[in-house]
Structure formats: C-alpha cells, structure tokens
Motif scaffolding. Structure first.
Motif, short mmCIF file in Angstrom:
data_model
loop_
_atom_site.label_atom_id
_atom_site.label_comp_id
_atom_site.label_asym_id
_atom_site.label_seq_id
_atom_site.Cartn_x
_atom_site.Cartn_y
_atom_site.Cartn_z
N ASP A 212 0.80 -1.51 0.16
CA ASP A 212 -0.14 -0.09 -0.26
C ASP A 212 1.08 1.60 0.24
O ASP A 212 1.88 0.83 0.88
CB ASP A 212 -0.51 -0.02 1.30
CG ASP A 212 -1.54 -1.26 1.66
OD1 ASP A 212 -2.71 -1.92 -0.26
OD2 ASP A 212 -1.93 -1.42 2.39
N LEU A 213 0.22 2.54 -0.69
CA LEU A 213 1.03 3.34 -0.39
C LEU A 213 1.26 3.90 0.90
O LEU A 213 0.55 3.56 1.16
CB LEU A 213 0.63 4.49 -0.98
CG LEU A 213 0.40 4.47 -2.51
CD1 LEU A 213 -0.25 5.27 -3.59
CD2 LEU A 213 1.78 4.54 -3.02
N LEU A 214 1.93 4.56 1.65
CA LEU A 214 2.47 5.53 2.08
C LEU A 214 0.69 6.45 3.19
O LEU A 214 -0.23 6.94 2.61
CB LEU A 214 3.09 6.47 2.40
CG LEU A 214 4.52 6.14 2.71
CD1 LEU A 214 5.80 7.24 2.62
CD2 LEU A 214 4.96 5.48 3.47
N ALA A 215 0.54 5.68 3.90
CA ALA A 215 -0.97 6.48 5.09
C ALA A 215 -0.61 7.85 5.39
O ALA A 215 -0.18 8.41 5.69
CB ALA A 215 -1.16 5.67 5.93
N VAL A 216 -2.51 8.30 5.05
CA VAL A 216 -2.37 9.75 5.19
C VAL A 216 -1.82 9.47 6.67
O VAL A 216 -2.18 8.73 7.43
CB VAL A 216 -3.85 10.54 5.10
CG1 VAL A 216 -4.04 11.55 6.02
CG2 VAL A 216 -4.11 9.99 3.56
N GLY A 217 -1.47 10.89 7.30
CA GLY A 217 -0.68 11.26 8.37
C GLY A 217 0.74 10.62 8.10
O GLY A 217 1.51 11.00 9.73
N THR A 218 0.88 9.85 7.60
CA THR A 218 2.82 9.11 8.13
C THR A 218 3.97 10.63 7.44
O THR A 218 3.73 11.54 6.08
CB THR A 218 2.54 8.19 6.94
OG1 THR A 218 2.22 7.06 7.13
CG2 THR A 218 4.37 7.67 7.01
N MET A 219 4.59 10.81 8.30
CA MET A 219 5.87 11.81 7.85
C MET A 219 6.20 11.47 6.70
O MET A 219 7.14 9.48 6.76
CB MET A 219 6.81 11.44 9.56
CG MET A 219 7.75 12.61 9.46
SD MET A 219 6.80 14.61 8.26
CE MET A 219 6.45 14.79 10.88
N ALA A 220 6.42 12.38 5.93
CA ALA A 220 7.11 11.79 4.42
C ALA A 220 8.22 11.59 5.04
O ALA A 220 8.97 12.31 5.03
CB ALA A 220 6.79 12.92 3.96
N PRO A 221 8.87 10.79 3.92
CA PRO A 221 10.07 10.24 4.29
C PRO A 221 11.22 11.44 3.19
O PRO A 221 10.92 11.62 2.34
CB PRO A 221 10.64 8.74 3.07
CG PRO A 221 9.47 8.55 3.25
CD PRO A 221 8.24 9.18 3.44
N ALA B 46 -0.58 13.67 3.31
CA ALA B 46 -2.03 14.67 3.33
C ALA B 46 -2.81 13.79 2.10
O ALA B 46 -4.35 13.95 2.33
CB ALA B 46 -2.55 16.07 2.88
N ALA B 47 -2.41 13.45 1.28
CA ALA B 47 -3.23 12.39 0.12
C ALA B 47 -2.01 12.02 -0.81
O ALA B 47 -1.25 12.51 -0.62
CB ALA B 47 -4.58 13.53 -1.27
N SER B 48 -2.89 10.65 -1.74
CA SER B 48 -2.14 10.18 -2.30
C SER B 48 -2.63 9.81 -3.73
O SER B 48 -4.13 9.53 -3.93
CB SER B 48 -1.01 8.58 -2.38
OG SER B 48 -2.72 7.84 -2.17
N ILE B 49 -2.34 9.35 -5.00
CA ILE B 49 -3.51 10.27 -6.52
C ILE B 49 -1.97 9.25 -7.12
O ILE B 49 -1.28 9.26 -7.28
CB ILE B 49 -2.84 10.82 -7.33
CG1 ILE B 49 -3.72 12.56 -5.66
CG2 ILE B 49 -3.89 11.05 -8.23
CD1 ILE B 49 -4.13 13.36 -6.22
N VAL B 50 -3.37 7.95 -7.75
CA VAL B 50 -2.49 7.32 -8.29
C VAL B 50 -2.26 6.78 -9.72
O VAL B 50 -4.34 7.20 -9.74
CB VAL B 50 -2.22 5.29 -8.17
CG1 VAL B 50 -2.08 4.22 -8.91
CG2 VAL B 50 -2.22 5.49 -6.92
N GLY B 51 -2.15 7.41 -10.67
CA GLY B 51 -2.60 7.21 -12.71
C GLY B 51 -3.24 8.68 -12.51
O GLY B 51 -3.21 9.82 -11.53
N PHE B 52 -4.03 8.72 -14.16
CA PHE B 52 -4.04 9.92 -14.44
C PHE B 52 -5.80 9.65 -15.42
O PHE B 52 -4.94 8.64 -16.16
CB PHE B 52 -2.81 10.81 -15.43
CG PHE B 52 -3.59 12.12 -15.71
CD1 PHE B 52 -3.87 13.26 -14.56
CD2 PHE B 52 -3.54 12.10 -17.18
CE1 PHE B 52 -4.13 14.41 -15.60
CE2 PHE B 52 -4.32 13.17 -17.26
CZ PHE B 52 -4.76 14.79 -16.59
N ASP B 53 -5.89 10.74 -15.53
CA ASP B 53 -7.33 10.03 -16.02
C ASP B 53 -8.16 10.96 -17.50
O ASP B 53 -8.83 11.27 -16.94
CB ASP B 53 -8.81 9.72 -15.08
CG ASP B 53 -10.13 9.08 -15.85
OD1 ASP B 53 -9.48 8.05 -17.07
OD2 ASP B 53 -10.84 9.41 -15.64
#
Length: 440
Positions: A271-280, A397-404
C-alpha cells in the motif's frame, strides 16, 4: 467486430455453445502447431490490440564471455544477454554501438553461438524522434534451442520485437512469434494460436515458478482467448490443455474438474504511505542546479509527482500538473516532478525539449531503475504516475495513482482540503497507471 468477438469468446469459455455431437468424457484432441516467427511483429501486435509484457536487458560495458566474434564498432559499445528456449544454445548476446554522431546500431548473436556478426549490419528497422529523444525499433528472428544445458533435442525460429532509446541503459523486447494451427474437437474444427508472454519461447511454464507468478499464456480458439494453464469450458464440456516446451504440440483433454482460472498466491503490492505518515526525507539534484531536500520545504505544501520519460500516462499528466502549478505558485505550494525509474541521459535530453513548456520544479532520482529508488524504497510506489500531497507539517495528506485526463481533478481536491485556494472543476475518478509487469 469487437462485440462479436467478445460475444463468441464468452459463449465458448462459459460452455453455452453446444455441438451436435458432444465430445465424450476423457477424450483427447491433439494438434501439431507451426511457428510463425513474425506473426506478432510491431504491426501484427498493434493490429491484434493485445497487451504485450516487455522484458528488459540491462546494458553493460563488460563483454559476455560467450561472445567470440564481433563487428567493427564506431562508438561506445555496451552488451547484454537474453534467453530463448531451454537448450545448450539458449543464451543469446547483443551489442549496441552508439557513435558520438550518428545512429545507434544493434548487433545480435542470432544462433546462440557467440557470433555478433550473424544478426545483420546493425541497422534498425525503424527510427523516430519524440520530445528530443531518438528511439529505435525492429523485429529480429533467432534460432531457439530446446533440451537441456548439455543436450539439444530440437530447435525453431522465433521473433522478438526490440526497442531502444538513445542514451538509455536498458533495451526492451517482447515476443513476435506465435504457434498456429488447427484442432478438431468433436465435429468442430478450430483455428488455434498459442502465445507466450515471458518472451523466451517456452510454452509449458507453470502459473507460478520460484515463488513468482509467470506472465500470462494465451490459447486462442477461433479468437476466444483462454489461459491454458487453468480448466476451461468449451461446448458444454470442461477441458485441460497440455502444451509441450516448444509449443509445437497441443492436447485438449476433457475433465471432470470444475472450471477454474490458473491461480497462485501472488505477492501483494505494498500500500502507499498512509495519510498522516511523516513523508520520508530525500535529497536529489535539481535540474536547474543545486539540490532539493524535502525537509527544507517544511512549512510549504509539497506536490510530489513521480514520473519517467518512458511513461506515456506520466507525460500526459504533466500539462495538468502545470495548470495546478499556475494556480498555486504564489500560495505556499511547491510542485516537484521527480523523475524516477529512468535514465539520466534520457532525462537530460527530454527536459530542454518537451519539459521547457512547464513551470514547476524538476529533479532526478540518481538511483534510476534500482531497488534504492526513492519512489519504491521510501514511498512504496509500484506504478506511475503517482502523486503525493504533503502538508506543511511534513506529513502525507493525500496520494493519487494514475491520471484520467481532463476529468481528473483529484489533485485540486486534495489541495483544497488543505485550505489552498484553488478551483476544483469536476468529480474524482479511479484511474489507470503503468505498473511494473503490466501493460507497457
């Protein structure tokens, strides 16, 4: 046409169609299949509209020990090897010659005997320039050896489609050959195609080998596509298929087993990093000089977009990313397009050509295609484009996969949720991406 083919495929594999003469339980039907080495060349694959599953060869300046004869090179030469078949001459070598001025040349050891002069004069069959990058392609036929490493039991000719971008550190290829023929089942005759997608001319792989799922195999009966490693229904009966190593013999046998797709426990993509996780944190070279260190941007909202020059959906998403940049450039938002899983030369050539139209920040991940890639090792990215929105506190704060395309406004919505003044013109969607091991 597509509708009729789909309708026929559904009827065949669901067992709806019933022949006048039913095939009895335990009965077998066998066909001898011929190799068409270029059936799925670039034009054939495009006309069929099927997925291809490319394989890659990492290039190196170190010459393979198997190479015994070479052409006269004009520039920097790099080598690689790939495998076709299972016999004593299954490994083939290639060399790419890149002159300082002029087109790249490609040389193959087509017989698996170490002779790099046996694959022609080095000329590619096709050349194009896109976004400042020169790209080459061609379909080449090789002698495939079957048997054991010490004893050859048979051979055939098999085509591969190769494509290469000037300055890249890898060359990619996918199958051009396919087995074809006819098979009679009961009173009905079917046109047969058998296609392997591991790009190694081996047709009898298990669904899972060495703990990893193999790529799909396709059995086409009058264009109805089936994975022959499972159990399937045809004309009211259930069948299992057996295909020998070189694909020359197909046997269909009725079975009392239930219809089931081939299956194995495939590794789950992280899974991608969860919301609230400190960005590496990371520190990468910026295109315009200096470095970009994520932690130094604390206090700003960061839009972190992972992309590559070879990724078509990534490049299609960049105009939209720039439209967002235009709206937020004076609102405490830093938009960074971080080039990942890519080659530095391609990046350096692409930015001053196609990239000059955009106003956000560019940076390159020096790890390139390696396992240490920032996208993969730190941000758990398994397909691109992928975009993270990082808050002023440095947390995801958010993750987005792909582009439409024009209807994709998930990024604007994520920024609006952080109280960034921005227009959100539409609804959000789930969208496709290029995954590793999926469609090119």
């Amino acid at each position: 046409m597509i509708y009729q083919t789909l309708k026929k495929q559904i009827a065949l594999i669901s067992g709806i169609v019933v022949c006048a003469s039913a095939f009895s339980q335990g009965a077998k039907s066998t066909a001898t299949l011929q190799m068409d080495p270029k059936l799925l060349d670039f034009a054939g694959a495009k006309a069929a509209g099927w997925y291809d599953f490319p394989s890659g060869v990492t290039l190196s300046s170190e010459k393979p020990a198997m190479v015994t004869k070479e052409p006269k090179y004009e520039g920097t030469v790099e080598y690689g090897t790939f495998t076709l078949g299972t016999g004593p001459k299954a490994v083939h070598a290639l060399a790419i010659d890149q002159p300082a001025n002029g087109d790249a040349k490609i040389y193959f050891d087509v017989k698996g005997d170490g002779d790099l002069t046996s694959g022609g004069d080095g000329t590619w069959q096709g050349k194009s320039t896109n976004d400042g990058l020169t790209e080459y392609k061609g379909t080449y036929v090789f002698r495939v050896s079957y048997g054991t490493p010490s004893h050859e039991t048979g051979s055939t000719n098999y085509g591969l489609n190769f494509y290469f971008g000037q300055g890249r550190t890898s060359i990619f290829y996918f199958r051009a050959g396919a087995r074809t023929g006819k098979i009679k089942i009961g009173d009905q005759e079917y046109t047969v195609k058998v296609i392997e997608n591991d790009n190694d001319a081996v047709y009898n792989k298990a669904f899972q080998e060495k703990g990893k799922s193999t790529k799909p195999e396709w059995l086409l009966l009058d264009e109805a596509m089936i994975d022959p490693r499972g159990t399937f229904a045809l004309n009211g009966m259930n069948y299992e298929a057996t295909i020998n190593t070189d694909g020359s013999k197909l046997t269909l046998a009725t079975t009392t087993k239930a219809v089931a797709k081939p299956s194995a426990v495939a590794p789950k993509e992280p899974d991608l990093l969860a919301v609230g996780t400190m960005a590496p944190d990371f520190d990468v070279p910026a295109y315009d000089g200096g470095t970009v260190k994520l932690s130094s941007l604390r206090g700003k909202v960061v839009v972190l977009d992972f992309w590559a020059t070879w990724c078509v959906p990534c490049k299609q998403s960049l105009p939209h990313l720039d439209k967002v940049q235009q709206q937020v450039k004076d609102k405490g938002v830093y938009v960074l397009a971080l080039n990942v899983f890519d080659d530095k030369k391609a990046y350096d050539q692409w930015i001053p050509n196609a990239g000059k139209a955009y106003t956000f920040h560019w940076a390159f991940d020096p790890a390139g295609r390696g396992e240490a890639s920032i996208a993969k090792s730190k941000y758990l990215v398994s397909g691109i484009p992928t975009t993270y929105v990082i808050g002023t506190d440095g947390k995801i704060a958010a993750s987005i996969v792909g582009f439409d395309g024009l209807d994709d406004h998930r990024l604007e919505k994520a920024l609006a949720a952080l109280n960034i003044p921005i227009t959100v013109p539409g609804a959000t969607k789930s969208v496709p991406m290029i995954g590793f091991g999926g469609k090119k």
